[in-house]
Scaffold this motif. Structure first.
Motif, PDB file in Angstrom:
ATOM      1  N   SER A  35       0.835  -1.200   0.000  1.00 58.64           N
ATOM      2  CA  SER A  35       0.000   0.000   0.000  1.00 58.64           C
ATOM      3  C   SER A  35       0.870   1.251   0.000  1.00 58.64           C
ATOM      4  O   SER A  35       0.646   2.176  -0.770  1.00 58.64           O
ATOM      5  CB  SER A  35      -0.936  -0.005   1.204  1.00 58.64           C
ATOM      6  N   ASP A  36       1.856   1.300   0.867  1.00 59.52           N
ATOM      7  CA  ASP A  36       2.731   2.468   0.890  1.00 59.52           C
ATOM      8  C   ASP A  36       3.987   2.152   0.105  1.00 59.52           C
ATOM      9  O   ASP A  36       4.737   1.260   0.450  1.00 59.52           O
ATOM     10  CB  ASP A  36       3.130   2.821   2.322  1.00 59.52           C
ATOM     11  N   GLU A  53      10.677  21.106   1.044  1.00 59.45           N
ATOM     12  CA  GLU A  53       9.779  20.756   2.149  1.00 59.45           C
ATOM     13  C   GLU A  53       8.339  20.591   1.673  1.00 59.45           C
ATOM     14  O   GLU A  53       7.626  19.717   2.160  1.00 59.45           O
ATOM     15  CB  GLU A  53       9.886  21.771   3.290  1.00 59.45           C
ATOM     16  N   GLU A  54       7.929  21.386   0.695  1.00 57.97           N
ATOM     17  CA  GLU A  54       6.560  21.233   0.188  1.00 57.97           C
ATOM     18  C   GLU A  54       6.370  19.860  -0.472  1.00 57.97           C
ATOM     19  O   GLU A  54       5.321  19.233  -0.338  1.00 57.97           O
ATOM     20  CB  GLU A  54       6.237  22.338  -0.819  1.00 57.97           C
ATOM     21  N   ASN A  55       7.410  19.418  -1.172  1.00 55.80           N
ATOM     22  CA  ASN A  55       7.359  18.092  -1.776  1.00 55.80           C
ATOM     23  C   ASN A  55       7.138  17.020  -0.721  1.00 55.80           C
ATOM     24  O   ASN A  55       6.365  16.085  -0.920  1.00 55.80           O
ATOM     25  CB  ASN A  55       8.665  17.816  -2.518  1.00 55.80           C
ATOM     26  N   ILE A  56       7.822  17.160   0.392  1.00 54.40           N
ATOM     27  CA  ILE A  56       7.726  16.151   1.434  1.00 54.40           C
ATOM     28  C   ILE A  56       6.393  16.253   2.173  1.00 54.40           C
ATOM     29  O   ILE A  56       5.762  15.240   2.471  1.00 54.40           O
ATOM     30  CB  ILE A  56       8.930  16.260   2.388  1.00 54.40           C
ATOM     31  N   VAL A  57       5.958  17.496   2.401  1.00 61.54           N
ATOM     32  CA  VAL A  57       4.663  17.681   3.070  1.00 61.54           C
ATOM     33  C   VAL A  57       3.549  17.019   2.256  1.00 61.54           C
ATOM     34  O   VAL A  57       2.637  16.404   2.815  1.00 61.54           O
ATOM     35  CB  VAL A  57       4.384  19.186   3.293  1.00 61.54           C
ATOM     36  N   LEU A  58       3.662  17.114   0.950  1.00 61.89           N
ATOM     37  CA  LEU A  58       2.648  16.508   0.081  1.00 61.89           C
ATOM     38  C   LEU A  58       2.547  15.006   0.319  1.00 61.89           C
ATOM     39  O   LEU A  58       1.459  14.427   0.347  1.00 61.89           O
ATOM     40  CB  LEU A  58       3.018  16.797  -1.376  1.00 61.89           C
ATOM     41  N   ALA A  59       3.705  14.373   0.476  1.00 62.74           N
ATOM     42  CA  ALA A  59       3.709  12.930   0.743  1.00 62.74           C
ATOM     43  C   ALA A  59       3.236  12.639   2.170  1.00 62.74           C
ATOM     44  O   ALA A  59       2.506  11.670   2.406  1.00 62.74           O
ATOM     45  CB  ALA A  59       5.113  12.373   0.520  1.00 62.74           C
ATOM     46  N   LEU A  60       3.635  13.492   3.105  1.00 65.59           N
ATOM     47  CA  LEU A  60       3.251  13.287   4.507  1.00 65.59           C
ATOM     48  C   LEU A  60       1.747  13.429   4.703  1.00 65.59           C
ATOM     49  O   LEU A  60       1.133  12.689   5.466  1.00 65.59           O
ATOM     50  CB  LEU A  60       3.960  14.320   5.390  1.00 65.59           C
ATOM     51  N   LYS A  61       1.165  14.380   4.008  1.00 65.34           N
ATOM     52  CA  LYS A  61      -0.257  14.666   4.139  1.00 65.34           C
ATOM     53  C   LYS A  61      -1.096  13.416   3.934  1.00 65.34           C
ATOM     54  O   LYS A  61      -2.038  13.146   4.660  1.00 65.34           O
ATOM     55  CB  LYS A  61      -0.652  15.690   3.072  1.00 65.34           C
ATOM     56  N   LYS A  62      -0.704  12.663   2.901  1.00 64.52           N
ATOM     57  CA  LYS A  62      -1.486  11.476   2.558  1.00 64.52           C
ATOM     58  C   LYS A  62      -1.355  10.440   3.677  1.00 64.52           C
ATOM     59  O   LYS A  62      -2.314   9.782   4.045  1.00 64.52           O
ATOM     60  CB  LYS A  62      -0.990  10.921   1.225  1.00 64.52           C
ATOM     61  N   ASP A 116       8.106   0.255   4.866  1.00 63.01           N
ATOM     62  CA  ASP A 116       9.238  -0.572   5.289  1.00 63.01           C
ATOM     63  C   ASP A 116      10.131  -0.915   4.105  1.00 63.01           C
ATOM     64  O   ASP A 116      11.265  -1.344   4.272  1.00 63.01           O
ATOM     65  CB  ASP A 116       8.740  -1.878   5.912  1.00 63.01           C
ATOM     66  N   LEU A 117       9.562  -0.763   2.924  1.00 61.68           N
ATOM     67  CA  LEU A 117      10.281  -1.144   1.712  1.00 61.68           C
ATOM     68  C   LEU A 117      10.619   0.106   0.912  1.00 61.68           C
ATOM     69  O   LEU A 117       9.756   0.928   0.616  1.00 61.68           O
ATOM     70  CB  LEU A 117       9.390  -2.070   0.871  1.00 61.68           C
ATOM     71  N   LEU A 118      11.887   0.241   0.599  1.00 66.38           N
ATOM     72  CA  LEU A 118      12.323   1.414  -0.163  1.00 66.38           C
ATOM     73  C   LEU A 118      12.847   0.933  -1.518  1.00 66.38           C
ATOM     74  O   LEU A 118      13.736   0.088  -1.581  1.00 66.38           O
ATOM     75  CB  LEU A 118      13.423   2.127   0.628  1.00 66.38           C
ATOM     76  N   LEU A 119      12.257   1.447  -2.592  1.00 63.91           N
ATOM     77  CA  LEU A 119      12.684   1.049  -3.930  1.00 63.91           C
ATOM     78  C   LEU A 119      13.513   2.170  -4.546  1.00 63.91           C
ATOM     79  O   LEU A 119      13.118   3.335  -4.497  1.00 63.91           O
ATOM     80  CB  LEU A 119      11.461   0.790  -4.822  1.00 63.91           C
ATOM     81  N   MET A 120      14.656   1.820  -5.091  1.00 63.24           N
ATOM     82  CA  MET A 120      15.507   2.852  -5.696  1.00 63.24           C
ATOM     83  C   MET A 120      15.937   2.414  -7.085  1.00 63.24           C
ATOM     84  O   MET A 120      16.535   1.361  -7.263  1.00 63.24           O
ATOM     85  CB  MET A 120      16.734   3.104  -4.805  1.00 63.24           C
TER      86      MET A 120
ATOM     87  N   LYS B 155       1.429   9.194  -8.429  1.00 62.47           N
ATOM     88  CA  LYS B 155       0.851   7.904  -8.021  1.00 62.47           C
ATOM     89  C   LYS B 155       1.528   7.412  -6.764  1.00 62.47           C
ATOM     90  O   LYS B 155       0.889   6.886  -5.851  1.00 62.47           O
ATOM     91  CB  LYS B 155       1.056   6.881  -9.137  1.00 62.47           C
ATOM     92  N   ILE B 156       2.861   7.575  -6.727  1.00 59.43           N
ATOM     93  CA  ILE B 156       3.606   7.021  -5.610  1.00 59.43           C
ATOM     94  C   ILE B 156       3.275   7.705  -4.300  1.00 59.43           C
ATOM     95  O   ILE B 156       3.159   7.050  -3.270  1.00 59.43           O
ATOM     96  CB  ILE B 156       5.115   7.075  -5.927  1.00 59.43           C
ATOM     97  N   ILE B 157       3.096   9.019  -4.333  1.00 57.68           N
ATOM     98  CA  ILE B 157       2.727   9.639  -3.062  1.00 57.68           C
ATOM     99  C   ILE B 157       1.207   9.650  -2.885  1.00 57.68           C
ATOM    100  O   ILE B 157       0.698  10.233  -1.947  1.00 57.68           O
ATOM    101  CB  ILE B 157       3.332  11.049  -2.879  1.00 57.68           C
ATOM    102  N   GLY B 158       0.502   8.969  -3.788  1.00 57.80           N
ATOM    103  CA  GLY B 158      -0.930   8.781  -3.588  1.00 57.80           C
ATOM    104  C   GLY B 158      -1.743  10.058  -3.602  1.00 57.80           C
ATOM    105  O   GLY B 158      -2.666  10.223  -2.821  1.00 57.80           O
ATOM    106  N   LEU B 159      -1.401  10.978  -4.507  1.00 55.87           N
ATOM    107  CA  LEU B 159      -2.117  12.252  -4.552  1.00 55.87           C
ATOM    108  C   LEU B 159      -3.570  12.050  -4.947  1.00 55.87           C
ATOM    109  O   LEU B 159      -3.872  11.317  -5.885  1.00 55.87           O
ATOM    110  CB  LEU B 159      -1.448  13.189  -5.554  1.00 55.87           C
TER     111      LEU B 159
END
Lengths: 232, 254
Positions: A35-36, A53-62, A116-120, B155-159
């Motif tokens: 899921s994440d 920081e805005e980029n990260i906040v966008l991900a955190l918000k969800k 828990d899983l980080l894809l690079m 998609k990845i950050i689920g917007l």
């Protein structure tokens, strides 16, 4: 690890649910898909119209849907950026950052997803050698501190040996296949200088490259045979 | 900076040369009809004399242009995003878009006059039609052409929801949206002059047409110059705004 066109990135995209498999299923922890998803791409992991920081906040918000105030979200974003030594650049736009800084910010964003899983996906492919080493150290440190599983795509043998506990070698495609899974015999943390001079390392790296090249040469020979046939 | 100065000094020299040519032909030669080509002094006089009237015309033109453009922008971008994100609907409706969008907006004047109660509302409707299509189609194009890598990211950050539109779709397509808005802006000036041909009692286009009827070409030329200044100013302001919104495309790392 594997040469270009062997399907490494496709495999990663399948894991990240960015693409659907034609057949089969992807099962992680007995569940279909994740899921994440935290992914770091080679470039463009950040939106250029938002600051770090805005980029990260966008991900955190969800992830923290309404549980935190806007202020707390920005504080949290700053913490993640500090973790990757970008505490001074929270208000910078990706266009104002160097390639190395951008990838640090991308890693911070991936961490903020909380998976828990980080894809690079070849995250350091476009960086200069020194920045690359610095970021490899960062990945090792994150791996150690946060106990995250990292799936890291690369075609650089040294990078693979430095970072990996085990290396999955892909054969050149299409269709790419998994040739072999190899456990890396060196204990972490690794001293880069000592390792690079040791005979074990050089032998291991040569074996790895040979394995990769074997596939490439076979593929080349195949193609030549076909072309010869076609010429007559 | 010095290079700029050099370039513009040539531009200025050409400008003054053109004025000299005008002065020569209007004051010192009989080749041109003095009614249609009045001397510069008369044009300048007309410009000063009619300045208040032209300002009033400007105000009444803007009273048509601003609501029409605002409506076209809101509906064009909104509709463009809606159809841009929905491939099925887009395919069903795109034949309509292709048939309707190239039609000159002035073709709808008879219906605008028949259906709408006032000259003002009819003109706004015509201006709206002219400005809507470029913005609408530009927005669709912008949304459709959003880089695949940005999509992966979203998609990845689920917007979802508001953030999906405001923080992803609109900024990502903004280069196309703004360039089509620029086109719409220029087009709307052309349409404005035509819209003012029926029933208008004031306006930038009306001023020119009105004095043409009396063969007062000094006023006509003053009006044309006034229009040129206004349109150029508005376009320059728009380009500034556009640059500011798209600042992220021109950033440099330090």
């Amino acid at each position: 690890m594997g040469p270009s066109g062997s399907g490494k990135s496709t495999f990663l995209r399948l894991l990240a649910d960015l693409e659907k498999p034609n057949s089969g299923e992807i099962i992680i922890n007995n569940k279909n898909g994740i899921s994440d998803i935290a992914v770091v791409f080679q470039d463009y992991s950040l939106f250029p119209w938002l600051t770090a920081e805005e980029n990260i906040v966008l991900a955190l918000k969800k992830r923290l849907k309404g549980k935190k105030s806007k202020k707390e979200l920005f504080q949290l974003a700053e913490q993640y950026l500090t973790m990757v030594q970008l505490g001074h650049a929270t208000k910078k736009y990706p266009g104002e950052m160097s390639g190395g800084m951008r990838q640090r910010a991308a890693i911070a964003r991936a961490l903020s997803v909380g998976s828990d899983l980080l894809l690079m996906d070849e995250p350091f492919g476009a960086l200069d050698p020194i920045t690359r080493i610095q970021l490899q150290e960062l990945v090792l440190q994150i791996n150690q501190d946060q106990k995250k599983t990292i799936i890291f795509v690369t075609h650089d043998a040294e990078e693979a040996i430095m970072l990996a506990d085990s290396i999955v070698m892909f054969s050149p495609g299409p269709p790419g296949k998994i040739l072999e899974c190899i456990d890396v015999p060196f204990e972490k943390p690794i001293n880069r200088n000592e390792l690079f001079e040791s005979r074990e390392f050089i032998e291991f790296r040569d074996d790895l490259l040979q394995l990769m090249n074997k596939g490439i040469f076979e593929k080349l020979n195949q193609k030549e045979a076909v072309e010869d046939g076609g010429g007559i | 900076m010095r290079r700029n100065l050099k370039h513009y000094s040539i531009t200025l020299a050409i400008f003054f040369l053109l004025i000299l040519i005008w002065v020569y032909f209007t004051n010192f030669s009989d080749l041109l009809n003095p009614v249609i080509f009045p001397p510069i002094s008369e044009i300048a006089g007309a410009f000063v004399e009619a300045f208040d009237e032209m300002l009033k015309g400007f105000a009444s033109s803007m009273a048509l242009l601003i609501p029409a453009l605002a409506l076209a922008f809101i509906l064009g971008v909104g509709g463009g995003v809606f159809f841009g994100l929905r491939q099925n609907l887009r395919e069903i409706f795109s034949p309509f878009f292709h048939v309707l969008s190239p039609l000159p907006p002035t073709l709808f004047i008879p219906y605008a006059i028949a259906l709408l109660p006032t000259f003002k509302s009819a003109s706004i409707a015509i201006l709206f039609i002219g400005a809507f299509w470029p913005i609408f189609l530009g927005t669709i194009q912008g949304v459709v052409l959003i880089d695949k890598r940005y999509w992966d990211n979203a998609k990845i950050i689920g917007l979802k929801g508001i953030d999906f539109i405001w923080k992803f779709v609109l900024p990502a397509s903004s280069p196309y949206i703004l360039s089509s808005t620029g086109t719409a802006l220029i087009l709307s000036f052309i349409v404005l002059i035509m819209a003012e041909m029926f029933g208008a009692e004031a306006g930038m286009g009306h001023f020119v047409l009105y004095y043409t009827d009396f063969s007062q070409y000094d006023y006509v030329l003053a009006g044309i110059i006034f229009n040129a200044i206004i349109i150029l100013t508005i376009i320059l302001i728009f380009e500034k705004v556009k640059k500011r919104i798209l600042f992220w495309m021109n950033l440099k790392s330090d």
